[in-house]
Design a protein around this motif. Structure first.
Motif, PDB file in Angstrom:
ATOM      1  N   LEU A 112       0.824  -1.468  -0.124  1.00 51.84           N
ATOM      2  CA  LEU A 112       0.069  -0.095   0.058  1.00 51.84           C
ATOM      3  C   LEU A 112       0.781   1.259   0.067  1.00 51.84           C
ATOM      4  O   LEU A 112       1.725   1.418   0.887  1.00 51.84           O
ATOM      5  N   LEU A 113       0.917   2.147  -1.053  1.00 57.27           N
ATOM      6  CA  LEU A 113       1.604   3.015  -1.244  1.00 57.27           C
ATOM      7  C   LEU A 113       0.829   4.399  -0.939  1.00 57.27           C
ATOM      8  O   LEU A 113      -0.133   4.570  -1.293  1.00 57.27           O
ATOM      9  N   GLY A 114       1.824   5.275  -0.457  1.00 57.55           N
ATOM     10  CA  GLY A 114       0.972   6.566  -0.185  1.00 57.55           C
ATOM     11  C   GLY A 114       2.287   7.770  -0.343  1.00 57.55           C
ATOM     12  O   GLY A 114       3.084   7.832   0.297  1.00 57.55           O
ATOM     13  N   VAL A 123     -12.101   4.750 -10.211  1.00 57.82           N
ATOM     14  CA  VAL A 123     -12.211   3.953 -11.561  1.00 57.82           C
ATOM     15  C   VAL A 123     -13.632   3.703 -11.995  1.00 57.82           C
ATOM     16  O   VAL A 123     -13.992   2.844 -11.377  1.00 57.82           O
ATOM     17  N   PRO A 124     -14.021   4.270 -12.937  1.00 59.78           N
ATOM     18  CA  PRO A 124     -15.290   3.932 -13.437  1.00 59.78           C
ATOM     19  C   PRO A 124     -15.446   2.484 -13.735  1.00 59.78           C
ATOM     20  O   PRO A 124     -14.674   1.638 -14.174  1.00 59.78           O
ATOM     21  N   GLU A 174      -8.578  -1.418  -7.572  1.00 59.31           N
ATOM     22  CA  GLU A 174      -8.101  -0.209  -7.324  1.00 59.31           C
ATOM     23  C   GLU A 174      -9.049   0.846  -6.611  1.00 59.31           C
ATOM     24  O   GLU A 174      -8.533   1.526  -5.827  1.00 59.31           O
ATOM     25  N   ASN A 175     -10.227   0.454  -6.727  1.00 56.20           N
ATOM     26  CA  ASN A 175     -11.222   1.325  -6.153  1.00 56.20           C
ATOM     27  C   ASN A 175     -11.120   0.828  -4.509  1.00 56.20           C
ATOM     28  O   ASN A 175     -11.291   1.659  -3.602  1.00 56.20           O
ATOM     29  N   VAL A 176     -11.292  -0.488  -4.187  1.00 56.31           N
ATOM     30  CA  VAL A 176     -10.988  -1.053  -2.850  1.00 56.31           C
ATOM     31  C   VAL A 176      -9.730  -0.549  -2.286  1.00 56.31           C
ATOM     32  O   VAL A 176      -9.903   0.079  -1.279  1.00 56.31           O
ATOM     33  N   ALA A 177      -8.571  -0.637  -3.144  1.00 51.18           N
ATOM     34  CA  ALA A 177      -7.337  -0.085  -2.479  1.00 51.18           C
ATOM     35  C   ALA A 177      -7.515   1.517  -1.852  1.00 51.18           C
ATOM     36  O   ALA A 177      -6.991   2.192  -0.904  1.00 51.18           O
ATOM     37  N   ALA A 178      -8.213   2.343  -2.794  1.00 49.78           N
ATOM     38  CA  ALA A 178      -8.570   3.542  -2.648  1.00 49.78           C
ATOM     39  C   ALA A 178      -9.343   3.887  -1.381  1.00 49.78           C
ATOM     40  O   ALA A 178      -8.932   4.709  -0.470  1.00 49.78           O
ATOM     41  N   ALA A 179     -10.245   3.054  -0.924  1.00 50.50           N
ATOM     42  CA  ALA A 179     -11.125   2.909   0.375  1.00 50.50           C
ATOM     43  C   ALA A 179     -10.120   2.587   1.492  1.00 50.50           C
ATOM     44  O   ALA A 179     -10.157   3.274   2.457  1.00 50.50           O
TER      45      ALA A 179
END
Length: 351
Positions: free
Chosen positions: A10-12, A295-296, A209-214
């Motif tokens: 997990l990068l930030g 990501v749509p 990618e959406n889950v990772a954003a959450a």
């Protein structure tokens, strides 16, 4: 912040990140990311090395059991500010109803973070557990995400945020959830057969990618401490609606044929009480942390299709018995022809 991640990367931007991985792992890691060798099943044995990183937040992506949850909190109590624990939608009582382990009434929908949890410890058969363990090496014999949540949320000294994840699709999906549908489309099948109960079932999905954003939001926002969040697409599509979305992205112009379960081959049916949908409400994380999918959906499906085509799994011929599917479809054609003929005769009689 100093972020310690167990079970993934997990990068930030602006954060120092270390990942915990198996001592024997040889996988490459991104530049600037520190690695710490540790066995997830025996985390306490590596406490000194883990604490030496001095993490602000510990993110555990692969918690499997209450025992693992207790070890996590014991290792980092007084050595981290907070924890982000990843669990699953399978904690809900609705899952036990779905799998036929709870013969009580159906659970009201949508499922919120306050919906009742399972009281049955085991949600999968022994055979299913062996398959899971073969795919996900971190799963242990005591797998139970309810016990995980009990362990991490019950610690008075180390606050934890809990994220309940959906069925995740996208590049890297070890279960290849999209593949059975995509293969039939790529094989040029003129029609795809679906069992009626399967076609109508609604369940939670989320693009990787959406889950990772959450998860990243919960890691970086202190307001997530002590909270529980459902994560997934805002809309829970039926299996048929999902299949049609995939078909639109792929450009497949065939027909979906939905039949009563008893009229489709056994390998296209699913066990359990499919009248219990797994539809969830994800509004809490959107309202409290400002989550929105970066990501749509169509782009997510398009990327997943490309990855599945580049990384197809080993095919089980028994799950792609097109002769059996064609036989079922032929019976429908015969029945339709008979119905049309009967209707024609009835109309002639009336006239």
């Amino acid at each position: 912040m100093r972020l310690l991640v167990i079970g993934g990367t997990l990068l930030g931007a602006g954060h120092e990140v270390a990942i915990v991985r198996r001592p024997e792992s040889t996988h490459d890691v991104p530049n600037g990311v520190e690695t710490i060798a540790a066995d997830r099943q025996h985390l306490s044995d590596y406490a000194d090395a883990l604490r030496a990183f001095r993490p602000d937040v510990v993110v555990d992506l692969i918690l499997s059991s209450g025992k693992q949850g207790e070890a996590l909190m014991r290792v980092f109590r007084d050595h981290a500010a907070r924890v982000v624990a990843i669990t699953s939608m399978d904690v809900y009582r609705a899952t036990a109803v779905l799998h036929g382990l709870d013969d009580g009434p159906l659970e009201p929908l949508p499922l919120t973070e306050d919906s009742p949890l399972r009281t049955t410890a085991q949600t999968y058969s022994a055979a299913a557990m062996e398959r899971l363990k073969g795919v996900f090496g971190w799963v242990d014999d005591a797998y139970d995400k309810v016990a995980v949540e009990r362990a991490v949320r019950g610690d008075a000294e180390l606050p934890a945020a809990v994220l309940r994840l959906p069925m995740i699709y996208g590049p890297g999906d070890r279960l290849h959830r999209l593949f059975p549908l995509l293969k039939r489309m790529d094989d040029g099948r003129p029609a795809i057969l679906m069992a009626e109960r399967v076609a109508a079932w609604r369940g939670p999905r989320g693009y990787v990618e959406n889950v990772a954003a959450a998860i990243a939001l919960a890691v970086t926002d202190v307001r997530a401490s002590g909270r529980v969040y459902n994560v997934g697409d805002a809309e829970c599509l039926t299996e048929l609606e999902w299949a049609r979305r995939v078909a639109d992205v792929v450009g497949w112009r065939g027909e979906f044929v939905v039949l009563p379960d008893e009229q489709v081959p056994a390998f296209l049916r699913l066990p359990g009480r499919l009248e219990q949908h797994w539809m969830v409400d994800t509004s809490r994380i959107r309202a409290e942390l400002g989550y929105a999918e970066p990501v749509p959906r169509d782009d997510a499906i398009r990327r997943t299709v490309a990855w599945e085509r580049a990384h197809p799994p080993e095919v089980d011929p028994a799950q792609f018995d097109y002769a059996a599917e064609d036989a079922a479809l032929s019976s429908v054609d015969r029945m339709n022809r008979t119905n049309r003929m009967n209707n024609k005769n009835d109309n002639n009689y009336v006239s």
